[in-house]
Design an enzyme around this catalytic site. Sequence first.
Site, PDB file in Angstrom:
ATOM      1  N   HIS A 126     -24.096   2.565  10.756  1.00 22.06           N
ATOM      2  CA  HIS A 126     -24.408   0.810  11.036  1.00 22.06           C
ATOM      3  C   HIS A 126     -25.475   0.597  11.728  1.00 22.06           C
ATOM      4  CE1 HIS A 126     -22.108   2.299  14.948  1.00 22.06           C
ATOM      5  NE2 HIS A 126     -22.990   1.246  15.503  1.00 22.06           N
ATOM      6  N   ASP A 163     -19.430   6.862   9.267  1.00 26.72           N
ATOM      7  CA  ASP A 163     -20.506   6.277  10.215  1.00 26.72           C
ATOM      8  C   ASP A 163     -21.653   7.075  10.473  1.00 26.72           C
ATOM      9  OD1 ASP A 163     -21.529   4.047  11.319  1.00 26.72           O
ATOM     10  OD2 ASP A 163     -20.403   4.091  13.061  1.00 26.72           O
ATOM     11  N   GLY A 171     -27.033  -0.734  21.295  1.00 26.96           N
ATOM     12  CA  GLY A 171     -28.127   0.304  21.094  1.00 26.96           C
ATOM     13  C   GLY A 171     -27.998   1.671  21.309  1.00 26.96           C
ATOM     14  N   ASN A 172     -26.760   2.238  21.963  1.00 26.37           N
ATOM     15  CA  ASN A 172     -26.714   3.655  21.906  1.00 26.37           C
ATOM     16  C   ASN A 172     -26.110   4.119  20.715  1.00 26.37           C
ATOM     17  OD1 ASN A 172     -26.685   2.842  25.178  1.00 26.37           O
ATOM     18  ND2 ASN A 172     -27.824   4.757  24.711  1.00 26.37           N
ATOM     19  N   SER A 173     -25.819   3.281  19.694  1.00 30.55           N
ATOM     20  CA  SER A 173     -25.242   3.938  18.790  1.00 30.55           C
ATOM     21  C   SER A 173     -26.316   5.017  17.835  1.00 30.55           C
ATOM     22  CB  SER A 173     -24.851   3.104  17.551  1.00 30.55           C
ATOM     23  OG  SER A 173     -23.815   2.286  18.033  1.00 30.55           O
ATOM     24  N   GLY A 195     -11.005   3.819  -8.170  1.00 28.94           N
ATOM     25  CA  GLY A 195     -11.616   2.483  -9.115  1.00 28.94           C
ATOM     26  C   GLY A 195     -10.631   1.450  -8.989  1.00 28.94           C
TER      27      GLY A 195
END
Length: 384
Positions: A118, A148, A227-229, A284
């Site tokens: 992300h 992620d 900001g620390n991701s 699908g």
Amino acid sequence: MEHSKGKQFLSTLAAGVLGSMLTLGVVANTDLLTAKTQEVSGSETATANYQVQPTSVKSAASLSDMVEQASGAIVGIVNYQNTGNRFAQASQSIEAGSGSGVIYKIDGDNALIVTNNHVIDGAAKVEVVLDNGKKTDAEIIGKDALSDLAVLKIDAKYAETVLEFGDSDTLRAGDQVIAIGNPLGLDFSGTVTQGIVSAVNRSIDVKTSAGNWEMNVIQTDAAINPGNSGGALLDTDGKVVGINSLKIAENGVEGLGFAIPSNDVIPLLEEMVEHGQVERAYIGIGLADLAEVPAMYVQDLPKSVTGGVLVTSVDPSSAAGKAGLQQQDVITAINGTDIENSVELRKFLYSELSVGDKAKFTIYRGNEKQTIELTLTSTSSREG
């Protein structure tokens, strides 16, 4: 008339599902562990025969040395996205967000960086800011929305050091951990905080651009900030035991941060480096939890069926389309395992099955129970 309403509802629902797949919601950006640091104090106690002195496992200096060495491998990640302007002939790139990353490997002329998906999602350009302030463009070589995670590549000449992965399976509640990253942007780059492992093997539901997912995480008492991701959760030996990723952001809630365990991260990084993505089985179909569907649209379903997944759309060229799954079918089991919702379906599909496996889907078409068998294909086989 009711059939027409059902089709209209499913079309709207399918559009919503597609929208959720294309747009990644604000999944909390992770930050560092705000530490509750306790000083150990003591005094010498003399007796007739011996002297007792306070000792410590790690001195403050050794912890500082570890942080100083590790900080060189923590980088800032800046996501630039194109913005259209009808008065301009060309689109412009603007900063859309920032996060953190960890240099974990030097491979020939390249250095590899792990971060959160992300952090770089939707980027037209990704810039890496090194610990020494130098900047360089990075190439995205692999990403995976469900876990992620993402892998970036930069020139190895910018990598002063790398961080090794530790064994997250050895963590216990109460173990001391350190986090380094860039809370609230690059103005606070290299921020260090300290905390403990609050719990291991937590399962939390998260929304991703690929749908809802149940993620296995390490819980810490970290204070998480945007900001620390993608930053590192380190043990006291300076090894990466987790990639900080999530927080609980509600009024009155503090100290609930989450990191992806290193033992989950490592094989996913290897697969992304090799294939550019994580290969997963693909059915699908579009999905909606049966519990969220108004009863009027599944009124023919037997009352004994209380859990399952409603098929909202079918890709006719997919395994599901070729096997005969239809819109409005309700999936209640796969290979005899009950499926209560879409999270359970994805978890079973991606954890228990592989590309090429045959799977038997128990479905209800109206009030009729059926079994449909299909052969799973790969996510990379999708065309649009």
